[in-house]
Design a protein around this motif. Structure first.
Motif, PDB file in Angstrom:
ATOM      1  N   PHE A   1       0.911  -1.212  -0.153  1.00  0.00           N
ATOM      2  CA  PHE A   1       0.021  -0.145  -0.071  1.00  0.00           C
ATOM      3  C   PHE A   1       0.852   1.266   0.047  1.00  0.00           C
ATOM      4  CE2 PHE A   1      -2.220   3.202   2.797  1.00  0.00           C
ATOM      5  CZ  PHE A   1      -3.114   3.545   1.785  1.00  0.00           C
TER       6      PHE A   1
ATOM      7  N   THR B   1      -1.656   1.520 -15.869  1.00  0.00           N
ATOM      8  CA  THR B   1      -1.158   0.287 -15.330  1.00  0.00           C
ATOM      9  C   THR B   1      -2.391  -0.456 -14.792  1.00  0.00           C
ATOM     10  OG1 THR B   1       0.928   0.968 -15.058  1.00  0.00           O
ATOM     11  CG2 THR B   1       0.618  -0.750 -13.746  1.00  0.00           C
ATOM     12  N   GLY B   2      -3.651   0.126 -14.675  1.00  0.00           N
ATOM     13  CA  GLY B   2      -4.852  -0.164 -14.443  1.00  0.00           C
ATOM     14  C   GLY B   2      -5.082  -0.131 -12.839  1.00  0.00           C
ATOM     15  N   LEU B   3      -4.424   1.040 -12.279  1.00  0.00           N
ATOM     16  CA  LEU B   3      -4.584   1.366 -10.837  1.00  0.00           C
ATOM     17  C   LEU B   3      -5.557   2.409 -10.569  1.00  0.00           C
ATOM     18  CD1 LEU B   3      -0.878   0.565  -9.695  1.00  0.00           C
ATOM     19  CD2 LEU B   3      -3.139  -0.694  -9.009  1.00  0.00           C
ATOM     20  N   ASN B   4      -6.475   2.410  -9.817  1.00  0.00           N
ATOM     21  CA  ASN B   4      -7.214   3.749  -9.589  1.00  0.00           C
ATOM     22  C   ASN B   4      -6.548   4.542  -8.601  1.00  0.00           C
ATOM     23  OD1 ASN B   4      -9.198   5.618  -9.483  1.00  0.00           O
ATOM     24  ND2 ASN B   4     -10.767   4.282  -9.039  1.00  0.00           N
TER      25      ASN B   4
ATOM     26  N   TYR C   1      -6.586   5.181  -3.263  1.00  0.00           N
ATOM     27  CA  TYR C   1      -5.282   5.090  -2.687  1.00  0.00           C
ATOM     28  C   TYR C   1      -4.998   6.428  -2.054  1.00  0.00           C
ATOM     29  CZ  TYR C   1      -3.803   0.668  -4.612  1.00  0.00           C
ATOM     30  OH  TYR C   1      -3.950  -0.624  -4.884  1.00  0.00           O
TER      31      TYR C   1
ATOM     32  N   PHE D   1       0.950  -6.199  -8.951  1.00  0.00           N
ATOM     33  CA  PHE D   1      -0.160  -6.072  -8.269  1.00  0.00           C
ATOM     34  C   PHE D   1      -1.466  -5.645  -8.790  1.00  0.00           C
ATOM     35  CE2 PHE D   1       3.193  -5.308  -4.834  1.00  0.00           C
ATOM     36  CZ  PHE D   1       2.753  -6.251  -4.120  1.00  0.00           C
ATOM     37  N   ALA D   2      -1.332  -4.790  -9.720  1.00  0.00           N
ATOM     38  CA  ALA D   2      -2.616  -4.264 -10.583  1.00  0.00           C
ATOM     39  C   ALA D   2      -3.104  -5.413 -10.948  1.00  0.00           C
ATOM     40  CB  ALA D   2      -2.337  -3.338 -11.304  1.00  0.00           C
TER      41      ALA D   2
ATOM     42  N   GLY E   1      -6.485  -6.111  -9.122  1.00  0.00           N
ATOM     43  CA  GLY E   1      -7.440  -5.078  -9.538  1.00  0.00           C
ATOM     44  C   GLY E   1      -6.900  -3.784  -9.178  1.00  0.00           C
ATOM     45  N   ALA E   2      -7.945  -2.860  -9.451  1.00  0.00           N
ATOM     46  CA  ALA E   2      -7.386  -1.400  -9.426  1.00  0.00           C
ATOM     47  C   ALA E   2      -7.340  -0.826  -8.097  1.00  0.00           C
ATOM     48  CB  ALA E   2      -8.736  -0.581 -10.102  1.00  0.00           C
ATOM     49  N   TYR E   3      -7.713  -1.295  -7.122  1.00  0.00           N
ATOM     50  CA  TYR E   3      -7.289  -0.964  -5.570  1.00  0.00           C
ATOM     51  C   TYR E   3      -7.538  -1.993  -4.759  1.00  0.00           C
ATOM     52  CZ  TYR E   3      -7.952   1.260  -1.198  1.00  0.00           C
ATOM     53  OH  TYR E   3      -7.888   1.577   0.020  1.00  0.00           O
ATOM     54  N   ARG E   4      -6.498  -2.325  -3.737  1.00  0.00           N
ATOM     55  CA  ARG E   4      -6.530  -3.192  -2.852  1.00  0.00           C
ATOM     56  C   ARG E   4      -5.539  -2.350  -1.781  1.00  0.00           C
ATOM     57  NH1 ARG E   4      -5.298  -9.504  -2.448  1.00  0.00           N
ATOM     58  NH2 ARG E   4      -4.909  -9.225  -0.064  1.00  0.00           N
ATOM     59  N   MET E   5      -6.211  -2.429  -0.593  1.00  0.00           N
ATOM     60  CA  MET E   5      -5.179  -2.009   0.747  1.00  0.00           C
ATOM     61  C   MET E   5      -4.381  -2.972   1.265  1.00  0.00           C
ATOM     62  SD  MET E   5      -6.449   0.883   3.092  1.00  0.00           S
ATOM     63  CE  MET E   5      -5.317   1.110   4.492  1.00  0.00           C
ATOM     64  N   HIS E   6      -3.355  -3.020   0.710  1.00  0.00           N
ATOM     65  CA  HIS E   6      -2.431  -4.029   1.710  1.00  0.00           C
ATOM     66  C   HIS E   6      -1.512  -3.355   2.448  1.00  0.00           C
ATOM     67  CE1 HIS E   6      -2.592  -7.454  -1.409  1.00  0.00           C
ATOM     68  NE2 HIS E   6      -2.567  -6.378  -2.238  1.00  0.00           N
TER      69      HIS E   6
END
Ligand SMILES: Nc1ncnc2c1ncn2[C@@H]1O[C@H](COP(=O)(O)OP(=O)(O)O)[C@@H](O)[C@H]1O
Ligand SMILES: [Mg+2]
Lengths: 408, 252
Positions: free
Chosen positions: A225, A242-245, A249, B104-105, B109-114
């Motif tokens: 994170f 890169t496919g991240l929103n 975040y 990771f993406a 996917g587009a969002y995950r909080m690790h």
């Protein structure tokens, strides 16, 4: 240990040692010596080190990692304080419920403000946070007087219900804040070799909170994170391709830093159960920005150092008045003495912010990485001197240029 | 039917018709080049494909699904990756981190909080990223900060970041623009290797004919926002309309 690698564990232990030993470290001069005024071992000052340290650690998760510069974080500090004081009015003067409420409420408030302001980035984001925080300040100051008690500030009174505690102590005064009976303001004192060391319950409570706060931030820095947050700062275009929103975040970072601010606000109220609107003013928001940059944004220790540095010098410099100056320069001929005092006068006492401004300018100009960069430069220089030729740069294994962000 | 189907796409900027009526079909597992003089609308077309621009008319289908109205990160998650004219990388991060992020993406996917694992705990992702960097010959630069890489290495890194996601379609916007001849040849070799070693479709916008003719299996010539011809490289070379519209001109 605790999910940290060896180096970080060592790092955490150093922080623990530093916080626990603060009463000694801040009291280097004997009471009787002329330098006693440079001591900083007063409970309320030590508490402020820890509390503003927490505030800055949280702020750094947003600003240091994602690069989003909020100019409104004091709003969350203020909301935290109000929440905690309300808990102490309604429920109990035990600090735990107040602190929990402070974290929750400021987290929700940060969710709202972050949701709105993160629609923009860069300077527009900063202005939005500033505007929203100023609105909150004005609301607290006037419109919301029933909740905030306006310009007088919210305080405990003898009419508060405190359903789980007592409205008044047997001798008719307002109960003190405590942790399951242990009063925050109680202290043990130890006098040795002319030094007076104070071990204050409130300070140690704040210190434990600060250690937890630091530990959590360390985990975030080392986590995927945290890596994503640094990616946000570096290149949002690449991130979205890169496919991240990026939005969730940054919002998560914003809320986390808001909760840290709420914790700090709750602790302020726990040490002194009082909350005023001025705690939310833009100057207070600016202060945490300065702390973080001065110490070193994006580094783990930097914000803590910055907070300590500013709170320490604020205390020292604002205590120095003309009387003290005349005392120092009494050895000079009269005319010269007056002149020197005249020169220094604008920089001390109420003029302390002038000194802070100058220091800030110097640091930003010559040490853009803040005090941490200064520290790193010195230690690198020292290392190079110690083992000339042999390249045992333990800190950065086979790294021609290591990432400055995650460095301690 | 191709993996990418562009139908009647038009895009106007104020008074300028940047794309007229573009029809394009890219077949799966081919390298399709889009060429054309400056201002022909190549980048505009690419920006439509990745969701950066929304066209005024027409449709864009990728693998049977419309991409229009989706955000860039959603389009990437469908399997389209993009290489930019100037490499877009995470310059403050290490080379390894740069490649881990797309992993990771892809996985989460587009969002995950690790927030409570360490990066090193993600053994699979570290390995995958290291393997990818080995494939592009950057294994000795894992811990370098990306900003300290040479221009050619930055390009390589960006390719690695796209490839590690195993995209079905890789879009490249002038990957050799501004490169020295040696770097250009390296890039050609790299792209050839990629093309031969995996199932991937590439759409490549390029100015440099040397690059186009070394790689492309199909070429579309765009001029003033409309495709002039689409054919094999051999036929394109001799095509009179192309000569006139493009090859006759000085490069620039
Ligand atoms: N965002 C924009 N706003 C206005 N005009 C644009 C914009 N983007 C591109 N154009 C114009 O559209 C035309 C096509 O541009 P572009 O797609 O960049 O061409 P190419 O990449 O083929 O050189 C050019 O005339 C350019 O000036
Ligand atoms: Mg272009």
């Amino acid at each position: 240990m605790l999910g940290l690698n060896q180096k970080d564990t060592k790092f955490l232990l150093i922080v623990v040692a530093l916080t626990l030993l603060t009463p000694f470290l801040t009291q280097p001069f004997a009471e009787s010596s002329g330098l006693a005024q440079f001591n900083a071992g007063y409970p309320d000052l030590m508490q402020r080190f820890a509390i503003y340290g927490i505030f800055a650690i949280g702020f750094n998760i947003l600003f240091g990692l994602t690069g989003y510069l909020s100019f409104g974080h004091a709003a969350f500090l203020g909301v935290g304080s109000y929440s905690a004081v309300w808990m102490m009015k309604l429920l109990t003067t035990n600090v735990i419920p107040g602190i929990i409420l402070a974290i929750v409420v400021s987290g929700l408030f940060a969710l709202l403000i972050g949701y709105v302001s993160l629609r923009r980035s860069g300077i527009y984001f900063s202005i939005l946070t500033l505007a929203l925080a100023q609105m909150s300040f004005n609301l607290a100051y006037s419109v919301l007087t029933p909740i905030t008690n306006g310009e007088t500030g919210l305080q405990l009174t003898l009419n508060d219900p405190r359903i789980l505690g007592v409205t008044a102590t047997p001798d008719g005064s307002i109960p003190a804040t405590h942790l399951f009976g242990l009063e925050m303001k109680s202290s043990a004192q130890w006098e040795v070799f002319g030094h007076l060391f104070t071990f204050n319950v409130g300070y140690y409570f704040c210190a434990v909170m600060a250690i937890i706060a630091f530990y959590l931030s360390l985990r975030i820095f080392r986590s995927p994170f945290g890596m994503m947050l640094r990616a946000v700062k570096t290149n949002q275009t690449r991130m979205s391709y890169t496919g991240l929103n990026a939005r969730p975040y940054t919002l998560a970072a914003f809320v986390i830093s808001g909760m840290y601010a709420g914790l700090a606000g709750g602790l302020l109220a726990s040490m002194d159960p009082l909350a005023g609107a001025e705690r939310m003013q833009w100057t207070a928001s600016g202060e945490v920005v300065i702390m973080t940059i001065l110490g070193g944004a994006g580094t783990l220790m930097g914000p803590v150092l910055g907070a300590g540095f500013i709170k320490y010098f604020e205390n020292i410099f604002s205590k120095i008045n003309d009387g003290v100056l005349h005392g120092w320069f009494a050895f000079l001929p009269d005319g010269l003495e007056d002149f020197v005092v005249f020169l220094i006068h604008p920089f001390v006492g109420k003029g302390w912010h002038l000194t802070l401004g100058l220091l800030f300018m110097l640091v930003v100009t010559f040490l853009p990485g803040g005090l941490m960069e200064g520290g790193n430069r010195i230690s690198r220089w020292y290392k190079n001197r110690r083992n000339k030729g042999t390249d045992t740069d333990e800190g950065t294994p086979h790294a021609p240029k290591s990432t400055p962000h995650v460095a301690e | 039917m191709g993996i990418l189907e562009v139908k009647n796409v038009g895009k106007r900027f104020g008074g300028l018709q940047a794309l007229g009526d573009v029809n394009l079909s890219v077949a799966e597992n081919t390298v399709h080049a889009i060429i054309g003089p400056n201002g022909a609308g190549k980048s505009t077309l690419l920006n439509v494909l990745v969701g950066k621009l929304i066209p005024d008319t027409g449709s864009v289908m990728f693998d049977g699904q419309s991409v229009l109205g989706r955000k860039p990160h959603e389009i990437n998650q469908m399997g389209i990756s993009r290489v930019f004219q100037t490499p877009e990388i995470f310059s403050d991060l290490t080379v390894l981190e740069n490649v881990m992020i797309p992993c990771f993406a892809k996985r989460d996917g587009a969002y995950r909080m690790h927030a409570f694992e360490t990066v090193e705990d993600e053994v699979d992702i570290v390995q995958k990223a290291e393997q990818m960097l080995l494939d592009v010959n950057m294994q000795d630069k894992l811990r370098m900060t990306a900003s300290s890489l040479s221009r050619g290495d930055k390009r390589r890194l960006e390719m690695a970041m796209c490839l590690v996601q195993e995209p079905r379609l890789l879009l490249l916007d002038e990957p050799t623009a501004g490169m020295a001849r040696a770097d250009t040849n390296n890039t050609i070799d790299l792209l050839k290797e990629i093309k031969d070693s995996r199932d991937i479709t590439m759409a490549i916008i390029e100015h440099d004919m040397h690059v186009v003719f070394s790689l492309a299996e199909r070429i579309t010539v765009l001029a003033q926002g409309t495709p002039l011809v689409e054919d094999t490289p051999e036929n394109i070379k001799g095509h009179p309309k192309v000569q006139e519209a493009y090859l006759g001109q000085a490069h620039g």
